[in-house]
Enzyme design. Sequence first.
Site, PDB file in Angstrom:
ATOM      1  CE  LYS A  79      -2.345  -1.395   3.655  1.00  0.00           C
ATOM      2  NZ  LYS A  79      -1.715  -2.720   3.829  1.00  0.00           N
ATOM      3  CB  THR A  80       3.831   2.277   2.035  1.00  0.00           C
ATOM      4  OG1 THR A  80       3.136   1.970   3.239  1.00  0.00           O
ATOM      5  CG2 THR A  80       4.655   3.525   2.228  1.00  0.00           C
ATOM      6  CG  ASP A 105      -0.061   3.199   6.733  1.00  0.00           C
ATOM      7  OD1 ASP A 105      -0.998   2.510   6.299  1.00  0.00           O
ATOM      8  OD2 ASP A 105       1.058   2.724   7.013  1.00  0.00           O
ATOM      9  CB  THR A 130      -5.624  -3.721   7.961  1.00  0.00           C
ATOM     10  OG1 THR A 130      -6.246  -3.056   9.055  1.00  0.00           O
ATOM     11  CG2 THR A 130      -4.131  -3.593   8.073  1.00  0.00           C
ATOM     12  NE  ARG A 150       6.697  -4.453   5.352  1.00  0.00           N
ATOM     13  CZ  ARG A 150       5.603  -3.760   5.644  1.00  0.00           C
ATOM     14  NH1 ARG A 150       4.668  -4.295   6.386  1.00  0.00           N
ATOM     15  NH2 ARG A 150       5.458  -2.540   5.199  1.00  0.00           N
TER      16      ARG A 150
HETATM   17  N1  LIG Z   1       3.934  -5.492  -5.979  1.00  0.00           N
HETATM   18  C1  LIG Z   1       5.142  -5.463  -5.449  1.00  0.00           C
HETATM   19  N2  LIG Z   1       6.211  -5.758  -6.204  1.00  0.00           N
HETATM   20  C2  LIG Z   1       7.441  -5.777  -5.649  1.00  0.00           C
HETATM   21  N3  LIG Z   1       7.706  -5.486  -4.361  1.00  0.00           N
HETATM   22  C3  LIG Z   1       6.685  -5.165  -3.586  1.00  0.00           C
HETATM   23  C4  LIG Z   1       5.358  -5.129  -4.076  1.00  0.00           C
HETATM   24  N4  LIG Z   1       4.535  -4.782  -3.074  1.00  0.00           N
HETATM   25  C5  LIG Z   1       5.294  -4.603  -1.998  1.00  0.00           C
HETATM   26  N5  LIG Z   1       6.586  -4.833  -2.290  1.00  0.00           N
HETATM   27  C6  LIG Z   1       7.692  -4.784  -1.342  1.00  0.00           C
HETATM   28  O1  LIG Z   1       7.186  -5.108  -0.059  1.00  0.00           O
HETATM   29  C7  LIG Z   1       7.620  -4.171   0.914  1.00  0.00           C
HETATM   30  C8  LIG Z   1       6.415  -3.747   1.734  1.00  0.00           C
HETATM   31  O2  LIG Z   1       5.556  -2.968   0.962  1.00  0.00           O
HETATM   32  P1  LIG Z   1       4.736  -1.746   1.592  1.00  0.00           P
HETATM   33  O3  LIG Z   1       5.512  -1.086   2.680  1.00  0.00           O
HETATM   34  O4  LIG Z   1       4.296  -0.901   0.467  1.00  0.00           O
HETATM   35  O5  LIG Z   1       3.492  -2.497   2.210  1.00  0.00           O
HETATM   36  P2  LIG Z   1       2.219  -1.911   2.963  1.00  0.00           P
HETATM   37  O6  LIG Z   1       1.031  -2.591   2.403  1.00  0.00           O
HETATM   38  O7  LIG Z   1       2.240  -0.420   2.945  1.00  0.00           O
HETATM   39  O8  LIG Z   1       2.424  -2.416   4.414  1.00  0.00           O
HETATM   40  P3  LIG Z   1       1.934  -1.732   5.776  1.00  0.00           P
HETATM   41  O9  LIG Z   1       0.474  -1.617   5.668  1.00  0.00           O
HETATM   42  O10 LIG Z   1       2.403  -2.737   6.776  1.00  0.00           O
HETATM   43  O11 LIG Z   1       2.669  -0.424   5.874  1.00  0.00           O
HETATM   44  C9  LIG Z   1       8.306  -3.037   0.176  1.00  0.00           C
HETATM   45  O12 LIG Z   1       9.650  -2.986   0.556  1.00  0.00           O
HETATM   46  C10 LIG Z   1       8.278  -3.396  -1.284  1.00  0.00           C
HETATM   47  O13 LIG Z   1       9.590  -3.486  -1.772  1.00  0.00           O
END
Ligand SMILES: Nc1ncnc2c1ncn2[C@@H]1O[C@H](COP(=O)(O)OP(=O)(O)OP(=O)(O)O)[C@@H](O)[C@H]1O
Length: 345
Positions: free
Chosen positions: A62-63, A107, A156, A215
Site C-alpha cells: 500500500k505504501t 496510513d 487493513t 514484504r
Molecule cells: N507489488 C510489489 N512488487 C514488488 N515489491 C513489492 C510489491 N509490493 C510490496 N513490495 C515490497 O514489499 C515491501 C512492503 O511494501 P509496503 O511497505 O508498500 O506495504 P504496505 O502494504 O504499505 O504495508 P503496511 O500496511 O504494513 O505499511 C516493500 O519494501 C516493497 O519493496
Amino acid sequence: MVGAGADVEDSAVEAALRPKSLAEFVGQPTVREQLDLVLTAARQRGATADHVLLSGAPGLGKTTLSMIIAAEMGAPIRITSGPAIQHAGDLAAILSSLQEGEVLFLDEIHRMSRPAEEMLYMAMEDFRVDVVVGKGPGATAIPLELPPFTLVGATTRAGLLPPPLRDRFGFTAHMEFYEPAELERVVHRSARLLEVEADAPGAAEIASRSRGTPRIANRLLRRVRDYAQVKADGFVTREIARQALAVYEVDERGLDRLDRSVLQALLKLFGGGPVGLSTLAVAVGEERETVEEVAEPFLVREGLLARTPRGRVATPAAWEHLGLTPPRSGAPSTTPPGQRGLFEG
Ligand SMILES: Nc1ncnc2c1ncn2[C@@H]1O[C@H](COP(=O)(O)OP(=O)(O)OP(=O)(O)O)[C@@H](O)[C@H]1O
C-alpha cells in the site's frame, strides 16, 4: 521475528526494494489496470487525481503504491498516519501546507480521531477546512481554502471506515494476497537488486513460504542470504533456503512463530475453540490487533482457522498441521513424542 518485526537495516533495505513505477509493480493486475486508467485520465486532463483508498493486509504494497501514484503524477508526497493525527488541528496544519497536486498518504486511516475525520470530509470534497479559533461562546470558524490534492488512504480493512469517509474516495482498490508465481518474481527482482545469486528452485522455496506477502518474501530472502553467506558459498538453492528457514522457524507452509503460537494456544489451551479474540491474544502475549491483522488473515486463508460469531475455531487441518489429535468428548489432546509444547523453549 522473521515474520513481523523489522530492524534498522531491514527498513533501509525495504525502502530500496520498493518498485518505483506501476510497470515495475509485480502482481495485483486488476488494481494496476484500474489505477493506471485513473492516473492516465487525470494526467491527460491536467487534473489532480481522485482520492484513492487502498485496503489490504500489511506488507502487500500500500505504501509502495502511494509512492508510485505520486511518481506517476509527477507530484510530491507527504506521508503520515491516522494514529499520528489525534487533533483536528494536526490535520489542519498538514492540509494547509500541501502544494497543488500533492499526494497525502494517510496510513491506518481508520485510526484517526473523530474530529480529524470530520475535518477530512470537507477537505476531500470541497478542498476547504474550517479552522476553529478560540474557545467557548467566542469561538469562530475561519474557512481556509486548500489547493487540490490527492488523498491516498490505507487501511487493513475498508469495512472499518465509516461510510461517509469511504464514499468520498473516487477509487477503492482492494489488494489481494500474492500468488506464489508473483512472489517468485518479487524474490528474483529483489535478489537482483541485492546482488544475491539465487536459482529458480531457491526463489520458489522462499516464495512458497512468504504467506502471499511481498514484504515477507523480501525479509525471508535477506535471512536466507545471511545463511547462504555464513554457512555456504552465498548461492541460494532450494536446499539452502530450506535449511535457513528451518533455523528461522518458518515452516513449509510459511507459518512463523506467531502463527504457530496462535494455533497452539487455540488447540492446546482451548480445545480448538471457539474462543474470543482478546482471550486468544492474551494467551499468546500479543496485542489483539497483531493477532487479528497479522496472524489471522493468513491462517484463515490457509484454512487453518475460522472466524465464527462465537469466536475463533480451529479447523481439522490445523490439528493435522501441528500433529495433534482433536479431543473427543472433552478428553485432553495428546502431543506426539518430539512435538514441542506451547510454552516450552
Ligand atoms: N507489488 C510489489 N512488487 C514488488 N515489491 C513489492 C510489491 N509490493 C510490496 N513490495 C515490497 O514489499 C515491501 C512492503 O511494501 P509496503 O511497505 O508498500 O506495504 P504496505 O502494504 O504499505 O504495508 P503496511 O500496511 O504494513 O505499511 C516493500 O519494501 C516493497 O519493496
